[in-house]
Design a protein around this motif. Sequence first.
Motif, PDB file in Angstrom:
ATOM      1  N   ALA A 149       0.786  -1.135   0.068  1.00 28.58           N
ATOM      2  CA  ALA A 149      -0.143   0.005   0.135  1.00 28.58           C
ATOM      3  C   ALA A 149       0.763   1.289  -0.024  1.00 28.58           C
ATOM      4  O   ALA A 149       1.579   1.490   0.998  1.00 28.58           O
ATOM      5  N   LEU A 150       0.962   2.188  -0.968  1.00 26.82           N
ATOM      6  CA  LEU A 150       1.727   2.994  -1.237  1.00 26.82           C
ATOM      7  C   LEU A 150       1.193   4.506  -0.522  1.00 26.82           C
ATOM      8  O   LEU A 150      -0.239   4.680  -0.736  1.00 26.82           O
ATOM      9  N   SER A 151       1.976   5.129   0.223  1.00 27.39           N
ATOM     10  CA  SER A 151       1.394   6.400   0.827  1.00 27.39           C
ATOM     11  C   SER A 151       1.346   7.541  -0.565  1.00 27.39           C
ATOM     12  O   SER A 151       2.090   7.338  -1.388  1.00 27.39           O
ATOM     13  N   LYS A 152       0.462   8.386  -0.274  1.00 26.16           N
ATOM     14  CA  LYS A 152       0.247   9.387  -1.316  1.00 26.16           C
ATOM     15  C   LYS A 152       1.239  10.731  -0.905  1.00 26.16           C
ATOM     16  O   LYS A 152       1.307  11.388  -1.837  1.00 26.16           O
ATOM     17  N   ASP A 153       1.666  10.634   0.248  1.00 28.97           N
ATOM     18  CA  ASP A 153       2.740  11.766   0.445  1.00 28.97           C
ATOM     19  C   ASP A 153       4.040  11.809  -0.420  1.00 28.97           C
ATOM     20  O   ASP A 153       4.725  10.992  -0.598  1.00 28.97           O
ATOM     21  N   VAL A 154       3.943  13.060  -1.014  1.00 26.78           N
ATOM     22  CA  VAL A 154       5.211  13.075  -1.810  1.00 26.78           C
ATOM     23  C   VAL A 154       6.643  13.867  -0.804  1.00 26.78           C
ATOM     24  O   VAL A 154       6.377  14.503  -0.089  1.00 26.78           O
ATOM     25  N   VAL A 155       7.457  12.868  -0.837  1.00 29.77           N
ATOM     26  CA  VAL A 155       8.599  13.095  -0.078  1.00 29.77           C
ATOM     27  C   VAL A 155       9.466  14.137  -0.599  1.00 29.77           C
ATOM     28  O   VAL A 155      10.004  15.057  -0.146  1.00 29.77           O
ATOM     29  N   LEU A 156      10.001  14.093  -2.167  1.00 27.35           N
ATOM     30  CA  LEU A 156      10.969  14.651  -2.794  1.00 27.35           C
ATOM     31  C   LEU A 156      10.099  15.033  -4.002  1.00 27.35           C
ATOM     32  O   LEU A 156       9.418  14.070  -4.780  1.00 27.35           O
ATOM     33  N   LYS A 157      10.177  16.285  -4.500  1.00 31.81           N
ATOM     34  CA  LYS A 157       9.748  16.592  -5.663  1.00 31.81           C
ATOM     35  C   LYS A 157      10.806  17.479  -6.423  1.00 31.81           C
ATOM     36  O   LYS A 157      11.321  18.452  -5.974  1.00 31.81           O
ATOM     37  N   ALA A 158      11.002  16.970  -7.849  1.00 38.97           N
ATOM     38  CA  ALA A 158      12.197  17.668  -8.364  1.00 38.97           C
ATOM     39  C   ALA A 158      11.507  18.375  -9.781  1.00 38.97           C
ATOM     40  O   ALA A 158      10.632  17.567 -10.375  1.00 38.97           O
ATOM     41  N   GLU A 159      11.952  19.383 -10.322  1.00 37.62           N
ATOM     42  CA  GLU A 159      11.254  20.117 -11.178  1.00 37.62           C
ATOM     43  C   GLU A 159      12.224  20.734 -12.246  1.00 37.62           C
ATOM     44  O   GLU A 159      13.152  21.421 -11.736  1.00 37.62           O
ATOM     45  N   ASN A 160      12.007  20.144 -13.683  1.00 35.78           N
ATOM     46  CA  ASN A 160      12.902  20.886 -14.560  1.00 35.78           C
ATOM     47  C   ASN A 160      14.535  21.058 -14.087  1.00 35.78           C
ATOM     48  O   ASN A 160      15.143  21.946 -14.395  1.00 35.78           O
ATOM     49  N   ILE A 161      14.899  19.829 -13.672  1.00 38.95           N
ATOM     50  CA  ILE A 161      16.431  19.609 -13.505  1.00 38.95           C
ATOM     51  C   ILE A 161      17.154  19.853 -14.707  1.00 38.95           C
ATOM     52  O   ILE A 161      17.025  18.633 -15.558  1.00 38.95           O
ATOM     53  N   SER A 162      18.216  20.562 -15.005  1.00 43.62           N
ATOM     54  CA  SER A 162      19.139  20.765 -16.173  1.00 43.62           C
ATOM     55  C   SER A 162      20.312  20.824 -15.478  1.00 43.62           C
ATOM     56  O   SER A 162      20.852  21.396 -14.728  1.00 43.62           O
ATOM     57  N   LYS A 220      25.766  19.920 -19.229  1.00 41.42           N
ATOM     58  CA  LYS A 220      26.288  18.923 -20.158  1.00 41.42           C
ATOM     59  C   LYS A 220      25.080  18.064 -20.794  1.00 41.42           C
ATOM     60  O   LYS A 220      25.019  17.690 -21.964  1.00 41.42           O
ATOM     61  N   LEU A 221      24.281  17.510 -19.744  1.00 36.84           N
ATOM     62  CA  LEU A 221      23.334  16.449 -20.283  1.00 36.84           C
ATOM     63  C   LEU A 221      21.876  16.389 -19.883  1.00 36.84           C
ATOM     64  O   LEU A 221      21.164  16.280 -20.753  1.00 36.84           O
ATOM     65  N   LEU A 222      21.660  16.681 -18.559  1.00 37.98           N
ATOM     66  CA  LEU A 222      20.064  16.743 -18.208  1.00 37.98           C
ATOM     67  C   LEU A 222      19.518  17.654 -18.572  1.00 37.98           C
ATOM     68  O   LEU A 222      19.968  18.951 -18.969  1.00 37.98           O
ATOM     69  N   LYS A 223      18.147  17.429 -19.400  1.00 30.18           N
ATOM     70  CA  LYS A 223      17.141  18.472 -19.825  1.00 30.18           C
ATOM     71  C   LYS A 223      15.752  18.318 -19.097  1.00 30.18           C
ATOM     72  O   LYS A 223      15.144  17.386 -19.450  1.00 30.18           O
ATOM     73  N   ASP A 224      15.540  19.436 -18.457  1.00 31.14           N
ATOM     74  CA  ASP A 224      14.198  19.308 -17.748  1.00 31.14           C
ATOM     75  C   ASP A 224      13.715  18.134 -17.149  1.00 31.14           C
ATOM     76  O   ASP A 224      12.561  17.554 -17.289  1.00 31.14           O
ATOM     77  N   VAL A 225      14.353  17.336 -16.362  1.00 34.41           N
ATOM     78  CA  VAL A 225      13.978  16.436 -15.622  1.00 34.41           C
ATOM     79  C   VAL A 225      13.077  16.594 -14.641  1.00 34.41           C
ATOM     80  O   VAL A 225      13.660  17.231 -13.574  1.00 34.41           O
ATOM     81  N   SER A 226      11.765  15.998 -14.593  1.00 32.91           N
ATOM     82  CA  SER A 226      11.014  16.361 -13.413  1.00 32.91           C
ATOM     83  C   SER A 226      10.315  15.052 -12.821  1.00 32.91           C
ATOM     84  O   SER A 226       9.967  14.099 -13.562  1.00 32.91           O
ATOM     85  N   PHE A 227      10.333  14.766 -11.313  1.00 32.10           N
ATOM     86  CA  PHE A 227       9.762  13.543 -11.001  1.00 32.10           C
ATOM     87  C   PHE A 227       9.141  13.729  -9.584  1.00 32.10           C
ATOM     88  O   PHE A 227       9.949  14.753  -8.879  1.00 32.10           O
ATOM     89  N   GLU A 228       8.656  12.769  -8.867  1.00 31.17           N
ATOM     90  CA  GLU A 228       8.275  12.960  -7.666  1.00 31.17           C
ATOM     91  C   GLU A 228       8.423  11.678  -6.900  1.00 31.17           C
ATOM     92  O   GLU A 228       8.356  10.514  -7.498  1.00 31.17           O
TER      93      GLU A 228
END
Lengths: 501, 337
Positions: A255-268, A271-279
């Motif tokens: 049973a997964l909790s709905k609480d978001v512990v970490l949220k990342a938005e548009n990490i660039s 050199k490499l990373l382009k707009d990475v977002s996740f929860e």
Amino acid sequence: MAGSQLLSLEGVSKEFPGVKALDNVRFDLNAGEVHAIVGENGAGKSTLMKILSGIYKKDTGVITYQGDHVNVSSPHEAQSLGISIIHQELNLMPHLTVAENIFIGREPRRKSRIFLNNSKLVKDAQALLDELNIVLDPKELVGEMTIARQQMVEIAKAVSYRGEVIIMDEPTSSLTPSETEALFKIINSLKANGKGIIYISHRLEELDVISDRITVIRDGQYVKTMKTKETSIPEVISLMVGRKVDQDQRPDKRALSKDVVLKAENISTKKLLKDVSFELRKGEILGFAGLMGAGRTELARALIGADPKTSGKVWLKGQEISIKNPHDAVQAGIGYLSEDRKRYGLLLIQDITFNVIMASIPKYVNKFGIFKKGPAAGIARDSIAKLRIRTPSEKQFVKNLSGGNQQKVVIAKWLARDCEILIFDEPTRGIDVGAKDEIYKLLTQLANEGKSIIMISSELPEVLRMSDRIAVMCEGRLTGIIENKDADQNLIMQYATKFRD
Amino acid sequence: MSTTVKATTSEEVSGNKFMALIRREIGQVFAIAGLVIIFAFFSFMKPVFYSWANVSNGILMSTTVTGLLAVGITFVIITGGIDLSIGTGTTLCAILVAHYVVGWHLPLWSGFVIGMSFGALIGALNGAMIAFLKLPPFIATLATMKAAQGLALIISHLTPIRFDTVKGWESIAQGNLIGSIPNGVLILFGAAIVAWFILNRTVIGRYTFAIGSNGEATKLSGVKVERWLILIYALCGLFVGLAAVVLTARLGAAEPDLGLGYELEAIAAVIIGGTSLLGGKGTISGTIIGALIMAVLTNGLRILQVQQEWQYVVVGIVIVIAVFGDNVRRRRAGEIS
């Protein structure tokens, strides 16, 4: 002559102080054959290969090469016999060019014997690379090439000795599927030319494709040799570990909790990373899959502030935080467990206690700066019990532990620091099949206790077995997030190869 | 489906070969630029600075001994090693040359043979301790440094040995075979050219880079690394012996207490010249430029009548600027992280 016996080993033993690394092992290799050797870490594969390539001397046993008894006493002698090896760790000189690396020790010289003939060197290297269908510039510096292309240099170098036997120790561990395929084509053409190839790999799926026979060794002892056609991966695994292991497991429903512990938005990053977002949710294991160079490790490093971000925001439990360096990340309760444990995670010649408290030393010193030995040893003993670290005591040096137990010490270090978020980068790299299981159980246990876990892994069965959700990356972008129940290897590979063009 | 492994090279993109060369050797371009700027600065402050008399005798001549030592130790540093014994090694070689040439009335040329033979012997001893006894280069050569210092004092009975009886000894350094260039300077540049050939065109040069880049891999490739290490340290010793001859010719005597500290000046020159102490990377031209930067600085500051104490401080600052600047450049270029 294809099929004739090229090499055989009988009754080979090797003892190191306190350990019997090889005990009466036998093995044989025919011309035009790929013979795989498998076994857990520490089973003795590398020791056996080091004996064959002249790095170690055997204590007892007979090596027969092309009908003659031989004594391979140095790498030089192995090469002149015609046995070459591609080592597990790349063994190249980064400051030298491709051509210089391939012909090191045998560089073409001018008549004087003192001066080098560089134009012939480049020409010979080019001819060899053409013959193997490897597109590389012989004049390029090896240190400036990707790992996969360095691997190709190693292969060209091994072939250049024109020996009859080529040993490949984990040649695909850093290759992408398409590069692996290219390597297999090279292996097949070597085979067609009557060479014998000894192939060591942890990736058992590969053996079906590439090997003709498989020999299993366990705890330094010979177990069995089989024709690949007549066996199966589960059989090989059970012979390796001495019991059955399920390859196609999925996580238990949680049973997964709905609480978001970490949220990342548009990490660039530059050199490499382009707009990475996740929860990342509380108590979740979020797997990160992708090919080599997709940017998963780079994402982790950007998150913990080890590398600079060019843009992006991070929220911890709803609160925006700024992580500029690894210290900030640790303060925020984020622990990063590098894939290179020995280099970035552990003090090998210190004991378990010191390693466990390393990230939380202020908690274990009194106001005069003197160590509080009791509490430090206490947390170490607690960790040993909780994580089931196999060791005689907390005073054991970490270098004497197996890979799996070393990994547990790193985990203990971050748990002692009260980290709520753990980022695992290839948590089971270099860990035995048997010990992997334990690490998996431990990760699940941690998640059940409410820790949130990001798990970067290149092994798809591992990703599928462990992750509640799977984030897939390609070329520095996040190309998809899949629920475990919807995921399979094909779908992940589709997202992982979503190249832009 | 193609059977080839796709790979493009940076060369294909860059096009213009000259620009590619500049880009690859950008570290040296900066070093030369630094040298020119420092030279221009002192010339502007004191025109006497750029007179030929000052350039040849003040700057070039004072570079000869440390320059030769720096060229020799460049090989050792590229292997990832270090040789602390080159300073007192110079002293010992100088004393031995004087002892035999003056004492036995040997001809002038034999001074070179004696100096370079003993230099190579000391180097080979260092190499053997490092290769076979597995002593760290720092420790092995520290031991040799102390021993050489002691032996020089013992053999000379603590007194300088003068070359008054050897006809033309001073001309080895101070004479002018070509135009008005001092012979000592000719020896330095001649030795540098030979060293460049050895480093870039011969087998021993290739193994110097290979050992420094990844010694274990070199050994596993079948190269007898131990043997080559001894040869490389002995090669460094040849330059030490040559430096000893030039030193005695400059002074007209072998001084038993002169030489200690030269090793650090030589190492500083090598570092300013862009050779990495981590091994695998370095150039002879960089070392020469580094040695010239040190000499120009010292000479210029002296002409500006800056106290000797402050000259040391300035040299220290220049070393930091040179190495830090190189790091910044390489980080930008993505060579290191």
